[in-house]
Design an enzyme around this catalytic site. Structure first.
Site: not given
Ligand code: DQA
Length: 149
Positions: A9-10, A17, A22, A73, A76, A97, A99, A106
């Site tokens: 998501p996102n 964003r 990011y 990735n 959340a 995984e 991030h 954070r």
């Molecule tokens: C994320 C870190 C997560 O906490 C966040 O919700 C994201 C992006 C990252 O790539 O740093 O959507 O996965």
């Protein structure tokens, strides 16, 4: 060898964003870079993004018999989704995984991953370059296993 790259998501908003966290690289640019790296490595990749947890679980199921490993990735959902970890464990494919941000630097709720205990490895905090590192690391490990078999 075929590797799936799964974004949650996102992450479709990458580039615009919260750029201080990011960066300015879009998801399309990440995918394009991964395609170049895949060509260099002599592998196939498929890149997917979905905002819904169920859709991500379905995407993982659809990888059975099609992919040899996964770069993920989960955004959340990384912090909350036992369903996604079960799906990844269920298809029994090695995954790395990723991030983009350093989740350990954070908010406390980002410091735990539901996925990490089942992952081959985790790449954290190196920006969108982390996807490339994850892909290279995953392919390296799969080839090592192939050679050992
Ligand atoms: C994320 C870190 C997560 O906490 C966040 O919700 C994201 C992006 C990252 O790539 O740093 O959507 O996965």
């Amino acid at each position: 060898m075929r590797i799936a790259v799964l974004n949650g998501p996102n992450l479709n908003l990458l580039g615009s964003r919260e750029p201080a966290i990011y960066g300015r690289t879009t998801l399309a640019e990440v995918d394009a870079r991964l395609s170049d790296v895949a060509r260099e490595l002599g592998i196939d990749i498929e890149c997917m993004q979905h905002n819904g947890e169920g859709a991500l679980v379905d995407m993982v199921h659809a990888l059975r018999g099609r992919a040899h490993g996964v770069v993920v990735n989960a955004g959340a959902y990384s912090h909350t989704s036992l369903a996604l970890r079960d799906a990844l464990s269920g298809i029994a494919l090695p995954f790395v995984e990723v991030h983009i941000s350093n989740v350990y630097a954070r908010e406390p709720e980002r410091r735990h991953s539901m996925l990490a205990s089942a992952a081959l490895g985790v790449v954290v905090g190196l920006g969108t370059h982390g996807y490339e590192l994850a892909l290279r690391g995953l392919v390296h490990e799969l080839r090592r296993r192939e050679a050992d078999a």
